[in-house]
Scaffold this motif. Structure first.
Motif, PDB file in Angstrom:
ATOM      1  N   PHE A   1     103.834  70.487  24.227  1.00 42.23           N
ATOM      2  CA  PHE A   1     104.673  69.299  24.091  1.00 42.23           C
ATOM      3  C   PHE A   1     106.058  69.546  23.492  1.00 42.23           C
ATOM      4  O   PHE A   1     106.918  68.688  23.593  1.00 42.23           O
ATOM      5  CB  PHE A   1     103.946  68.258  23.229  1.00 42.23           C
ATOM      6  N   ASN A   2     106.268  70.695  22.856  1.00 46.05           N
ATOM      7  CA  ASN A   2     107.554  70.928  22.194  1.00 46.05           C
ATOM      8  C   ASN A   2     108.202  72.235  22.620  1.00 46.05           C
ATOM      9  O   ASN A   2     108.860  72.894  21.821  1.00 46.05           O
ATOM     10  CB  ASN A   2     107.361  70.935  20.661  1.00 46.05           C
ATOM     11  N   LYS A   3     108.011  72.621  23.869  1.00 41.42           N
ATOM     12  CA  LYS A   3     108.575  73.889  24.311  1.00 41.42           C
ATOM     13  C   LYS A   3     110.091  73.781  24.440  1.00 41.42           C
ATOM     14  O   LYS A   3     110.610  72.785  24.945  1.00 41.42           O
ATOM     15  CB  LYS A   3     107.978  74.302  25.653  1.00 41.42           C
ATOM     16  N   PRO A   4     110.807  74.816  23.998  1.00 42.54           N
ATOM     17  CA  PRO A   4     112.255  74.830  24.232  1.00 42.54           C
ATOM     18  C   PRO A   4     112.555  74.827  25.733  1.00 42.54           C
ATOM     19  O   PRO A   4     111.739  75.277  26.548  1.00 42.54           O
ATOM     20  CB  PRO A   4     112.695  76.153  23.579  1.00 42.54           C
ATOM     21  N   LYS A   5     113.735  74.352  26.090  1.00 42.17           N
ATOM     22  CA  LYS A   5     114.094  74.285  27.509  1.00 42.17           C
ATOM     23  C   LYS A   5     114.276  75.657  28.134  1.00 42.17           C
ATOM     24  O   LYS A   5     114.181  75.813  29.349  1.00 42.17           O
ATOM     25  CB  LYS A   5     115.373  73.464  27.676  1.00 42.17           C
ATOM     26  N   ASN A   6     114.551  76.682  27.299  1.00 39.30           N
ATOM     27  CA  ASN A   6     114.874  77.985  27.869  1.00 39.30           C
ATOM     28  C   ASN A   6     113.661  78.897  28.039  1.00 39.30           C
ATOM     29  O   ASN A   6     113.807  80.099  28.229  1.00 39.30           O
ATOM     30  CB  ASN A   6     115.929  78.694  27.018  1.00 39.30           C
ATOM     31  N   THR A   7     112.446  78.343  28.001  1.00 40.05           N
ATOM     32  CA  THR A   7     111.279  79.176  28.272  1.00 40.05           C
ATOM     33  C   THR A   7     111.080  79.408  29.769  1.00 40.05           C
ATOM     34  O   THR A   7     110.200  80.181  30.166  1.00 40.05           O
ATOM     35  CB  THR A   7     109.994  78.562  27.687  1.00 40.05           C
ATOM     36  N   GLU A   8     111.870  78.738  30.591  1.00 37.72           N
ATOM     37  CA  GLU A   8     111.848  78.975  32.028  1.00 37.72           C
ATOM     38  C   GLU A   8     113.270  78.872  32.566  1.00 37.72           C
ATOM     39  O   GLU A   8     114.115  78.190  31.971  1.00 37.72           O
ATOM     40  CB  GLU A   8     110.944  77.977  32.747  1.00 37.72           C
ATOM     41  N   PRO A   9     113.587  79.572  33.655  1.00 44.66           N
ATOM     42  CA  PRO A   9     114.944  79.509  34.204  1.00 44.66           C
ATOM     43  C   PRO A   9     115.195  78.175  34.897  1.00 44.66           C
ATOM     44  O   PRO A   9     114.284  77.546  35.435  1.00 44.66           O
ATOM     45  CB  PRO A   9     114.961  80.665  35.202  1.00 44.66           C
ATOM     46  N   HIS A  10     116.453  77.767  34.886  1.00 46.43           N
ATOM     47  CA  HIS A  10     116.846  76.528  35.575  1.00 46.43           C
ATOM     48  C   HIS A  10     117.865  76.831  36.658  1.00 46.43           C
ATOM     49  O   HIS A  10     118.712  75.997  36.991  1.00 46.43           O
ATOM     50  CB  HIS A  10     117.376  75.526  34.555  1.00 46.43           C
TER      51      HIS A  10
ATOM     52  N   LEU B   1     104.640  81.521  29.622  1.00 43.40           N
ATOM     53  CA  LEU B   1     103.364  81.660  28.932  1.00 43.40           C
ATOM     54  C   LEU B   1     103.493  81.725  27.420  1.00 43.40           C
ATOM     55  O   LEU B   1     102.522  82.023  26.723  1.00 43.40           O
ATOM     56  CB  LEU B   1     102.634  82.919  29.431  1.00 43.40           C
ATOM     57  N   SER B   2     104.687  81.476  26.880  1.00 47.81           N
ATOM     58  CA  SER B   2     104.854  81.514  25.438  1.00 47.81           C
ATOM     59  C   SER B   2     105.999  80.586  25.046  1.00 47.81           C
ATOM     60  O   SER B   2     106.394  79.704  25.813  1.00 47.81           O
ATOM     61  CB  SER B   2     105.104  82.955  24.969  1.00 47.81           C
TER      62      SER B   2
END
Length: 380
Positions: free
Chosen positions: A80-89, A326-327
């Motif tokens: 619920f609180n993942k930073p936006k940069n854990t995946e590419p946009h 995954l993290s």
């Protein structure tokens, strides 16, 4: 220039995280229920293995008391609180492979297809590690970690595969759909104890499956393949934890040696593998999806480099990154950290674009391809 494959993201996944909270809870419950049904009662009894105690496999090194347990807050933040940069946009660059290109590839060619999936040509035969081709690393394909990029080649376009090397049975490493699609194309599956039982239950002919304990190996098609220890865990559901073994692989063609780490925390087993089988021309090392709270089973980049040194490795190719979220760390951080450490310690680090050829005889550094993705993501 490599082809750039778009990221086709669900509109739901674009929604603000707070607005997703209300429907995420039942979704997580459904995933957990699905996973709980994944227990395979046909997994054998491996009491003859030194690693098998009281019905489960275990690591050689007990978990230190000062290593924190993953907390409820970590799991809450993960969902619920993942930073936006854990995946590419922005689109991740991929070199799209063709059958013709692979047919023409010289011996000792290596291609990273994503996460921990590696395609190698050795002594005229093709080999795959931990083949994952599905869109999600999850017990279901309607939820769970979604690929950042498509595989560089589809399974039906691959050449005949002499063998598949499996490290353990987690969803990011053992893909049910991929195994079933590969079953007719692969001559032999080399699996840890218990993982081969899963393959048989999924319909892979038993005469194509070979199972191994740590330090066991086989000579196949001019290669010496040895299953070596790792410090990790296993399971595909909530009731089958550590019923199957996990490990790493030594791949030796008589002149070149490659090490495939699978997943592991840092432990003294790397030094022992280095003593028995090193030096290695190339190590394929887990570098990603880490967190200080699970460092017992996943290495921090500093530990990845230390393990590479223990193995007496030459070049290091970081894997277990760039494909799934995954993290909690930025998706590009593993590349930056391991490259800085490589510069500090004088280690050659190979960071190929997915689908780019690496020559095992003479690896090259590759582009810092993620930096352009980060820049484009920031500009959007």
């Amino acid at each position: 220039m490599p082809a750039t494959l778009p990221i086709d993201r669900d509109p739901i996944l674009r929604a603000p995280r707070r607005r997703r909270l209300w429907w995420s809870l039942p979704l997580i419950g459904l995933i957990a229920l699905t996973a709980s049904l994944c227990l395979h009662a046909s997994i054998g009894d491996y009491a003859n293995s030194a690693q098998f105690v009281d019905g489960k496999f275990r690591n050689t090194t007990p978990k230190p008391a000062n290593v924190p347990e993953p907390s409820a807050k970590v799991m809450w933040d993960f969902f619920f609180n993942k930073p936006k940069n854990t995946e590419p946009h922005a689109p991740v660059p991929v070199h799209t492979l063709t059958r013709a290109e692979l047919d023409a590839a010289p011996d000792r060619s290596l291609y990273r297809l994503g996460h921990s999936t590696i395609l190698l040509k050795l002594r005229g035969h093709w080999w795959l590690t931990d083949p994952v081709f599905s869109e999600r690393a999850s017990p279901v394909q309607w939820a769970g970690p979604k690929r950042f990029h498509a595989p560089p080649i589809a399974i039906d376009e691959l050449p005949p595969i002499r063998g598949v090397l499996l490290s353990h049975d987690h969803y990011g490493h053992l893909d049910h759909a991929a195994i079933q699609a590969l079953a007719g194309k692969v001559e032999v599956f080399l699996a840890p104890l218990g993982v081969g039982d899963r393959l048989a239950e999924w319909g892979v002919p038993k005469d194509k499956i070979r199972q191994f304990d740590w330090w066991q190996g086989a000579d196949i098609a001019g290669l010496r393949l040895t299953f070596t220890p790792a410090q990790h865990f296993s399971g595909r559901g909530v009731r089958d934890g550590n019923r199957t073994l996990w490990g790493s692989w030594v791949i030796d063609d008589g002149q070149r040696r490659v090490f495939f780490s699978g997943d592991s925390g840092y432990f003294d087993g790397f030094a022992e593998i280095g003593r028995r089988f090193g030096p290695f021309d190339l190590t394929l090392m887990e570098t990603g999806a880490y967190n200080v709270q699970w460092r017992y089973v996943h290495m921090q980049p500093e530990e990845t480099v230390r393990a590479h040194q223990d193995l007496r490795g030459g070049w290091l190719l970081p894997i277990h990154n760039g494909t799934f979220d995954l993290s909690m760390h930025p998706w590009f951080e593993p590349f930056e950290r391991v490259l800085a450490l490589g510069d500090e310690h004088g280690i050659g680090i190979a960071t190929p674009i997915m689908g780019e050829r690496i020559d095992i005889d003479a690896p090259h550094a590759g582009e810092r391809w993620w930096q352009s993705v980060v820049a484009e993501s920031a500009a959007r």
